[in-house]
Scaffold this active site. Structure first.
Site, PDB file in Angstrom:
ATOM      1  N   TYR A  94       0.838  -1.213   0.000  1.00 41.89           N
ATOM      2  CA  TYR A  94       0.000   0.000   0.000  1.00 41.89           C
ATOM      3  C   TYR A  94       0.865   1.251   0.000  1.00 41.89           C
ATOM      4  CZ  TYR A  94       0.790   0.673   5.067  1.00 41.89           C
ATOM      5  OH  TYR A  94       1.365   0.877   6.308  1.00 41.89           O
ATOM      6  N   CYS A  95       0.296   2.325  -0.542  1.00 43.27           N
ATOM      7  CA  CYS A  95       0.927   3.638  -0.497  1.00 43.27           C
ATOM      8  C   CYS A  95      -0.092   4.603   0.100  1.00 43.27           C
ATOM      9  CB  CYS A  95       1.420   4.079  -1.879  1.00 43.27           C
ATOM     10  SG  CYS A  95       0.127   4.241  -3.142  1.00 43.27           S
ATOM     11  N   TRP A  96      -0.054   5.866  -0.278  1.00 40.19           N
ATOM     12  CA  TRP A  96      -0.948   6.844   0.333  1.00 40.19           C
ATOM     13  C   TRP A  96      -2.394   6.657  -0.112  1.00 40.19           C
ATOM     14  CZ3 TRP A  96      -0.743   9.814   4.386  1.00 40.19           C
ATOM     15  CH2 TRP A  96      -1.653  10.864   4.531  1.00 40.19           C
ATOM     16  N   SER A 102       2.321   2.359  -4.976  1.00 40.46           N
ATOM     17  CA  SER A 102       2.080   0.944  -4.671  1.00 40.46           C
ATOM     18  C   SER A 102       1.878   0.140  -5.941  1.00 40.46           C
ATOM     19  CB  SER A 102       0.865   0.799  -3.752  1.00 40.46           C
ATOM     20  OG  SER A 102      -0.292   1.385  -4.328  1.00 40.46           O
ATOM     21  N   TYR A 123      -3.241   3.745   2.243  1.00 44.32           N
ATOM     22  CA  TYR A 123      -3.239   4.068   3.671  1.00 44.32           C
ATOM     23  C   TYR A 123      -4.496   4.834   4.062  1.00 44.32           C
ATOM     24  CZ  TYR A 123      -2.305   6.743   7.892  1.00 44.32           C
ATOM     25  OH  TYR A 123      -2.433   7.337   9.134  1.00 44.32           O
TER      26      TYR A 123
END
Length: 350
Positions: A94-96, A102, A123
């Site tokens: 996962y990323c933001w 991601s 996130y």
């Protein structure tokens, strides 16, 4: 492939081998999914550089530079921390927002043959679930507060109760603070969001059908603010009180705050804010005891002239449902074991 999680319990109970947070180290340090490792697609400096080029040059130039940086970083991870995983490894990335960072990392991992998936919404989707559980949904747990004046070893007793199989929630441990003027610990406190993630994960592991013992706290522990729904539950929860004489409490504080006693200058600094509350003459008296190295007397004075008065005022303004009381004749290690046994016996009857 993308994976969606509709509840906090679902993402905390994921069946992936590893959760990878590819956000920058600064973002990861503030908060992350419990148990995640940080393999940033872009470092803090790289992210800043790409952002500057995006605004000052062009989006295309920034994306081209960013893609090259991500590829090199992932290559380093494949040669390094990911080198030992076989073809059956299943990472969740996962990323933001569940977007480019991601997606780029997951694509490279998938091309290698690993069964990587990306968290839909990244996130932010996880953070919404944490916020909902602590600020919107009622806390379902049967909380019982462990109450008592300063120096009654409540945190230490909470740990002894946990060792006896009693279900507990250690808020000071999660907040990395001992909950008083002298409560700061080495390393500092987590960010508010990081505290909330740890708290939400801990609550998810607790059985709501069993009583949960939690130390009576104010709505703030250091700079950490207790979330709305937990604080509401705590204000309505029944209490068990631990009592002890002033000399017994002073002896315990002398033991418990040994690290602070070892640095008189730091302790003196922590006393200064109380000049505006208790007056210069009182604080000057505390400093004289500190200069003399008489910490038992200083602990006694702090409780008698500051902490006990504040506690007594709070008792007058709150309506409390008391479930019982345990008196401690001693709060040295052996004495705490005796009190913990008595508390566990009392809790077992509730």
């Amino acid at each position: 492939m993308k994976r969606s999680f509709d509840t906090l319990d679902a993402i905390l109970a994921h069946d992936f081998d590893t959760v990878i947070d590819v956000r920058s180290p600064a973002e990861f340090a503030e908060d992350h999914v419990p148990g995640a490792i940080n393999l940033p697609a872009l470092t803090n400096d790289q992210r800043a550089e790409v952002g500057t080029i995006y605004t000052q040059v062009s989006a295309f130039t920034a994306r081209k530079l960013g893609a090259a940086m991500v590829a090199r970083n992932v290559a380093d991870y494949v040669d390094g921390p990911l080198n030992g995983f076989d073809g059956a490894w299943r990472p969740l990335v996962y990323c933001w927002r569940g977007g480019q960072r991601s997606g780029s990392v997951a694509t490279i991992l998938q091309q290698i043959g690993w069964r990587a998936e990306v968290v839909t919404g990244g996130y932010q989707s996880y953070r919404r679930l944490v916020h909902q559980s602590l600020y919107d949904d009622p806390v379902r747990h049967r909380l019982i507060l462990l109450d008592g004046y300063t120096g009654t070893a409540k945190t230490a007793l909470l740990h002894l109760l946990a060792a006896r199989g009693v279900q507990t929630l250690d808020l000071e441990g999660l907040a990395a603070h001992r909950g008083s003027l002298l409560g700061r610990v080495e390393g500092g406190q987590p960010a508010q969001k990081g505290f909330e993630s740890a708290l939400a994960a801990r609550l998810a592991r607790l059985d709501p059908d069993r009583p949960t013992i939690v130390e009576a706290e104010s709505s703030k522990i250091g700079r950490i603010v207790l979330p709305k729904q937990l604080w509401l539950n705590m204000t309505q929860a029944p209490r068990i009180e631990v009592t002890a004489t002033l000399p017994v409490r002073a002896a315990f504080l002398t033991e418990a705050y040994r690290d602070i006693i070892a640095d008189p200058a730091r302790l003196r600094d922590r006393l200064q804010p109380l000049r505006n509350i208790r007056g210069h003459a009182v604080v000057d008296g505390w400093e004289a005891l500190l200069a003399a190295g008489d910490f038992p007397a200083l602990a006694t004075a702090l409780m008698d002239q500051h902490y006990d008065a504040a506690y007594a005022r709070s008792r007058k303004t709150e309506t409390r449902d008391w479930l019982g009381q345990v008196h401690a004749d001693a709060l040295d290690p052996a004495g705490r074991e005796v009190v913990a046994d008595q508390l566990a016996d009392l809790i077992a009857t509730l």
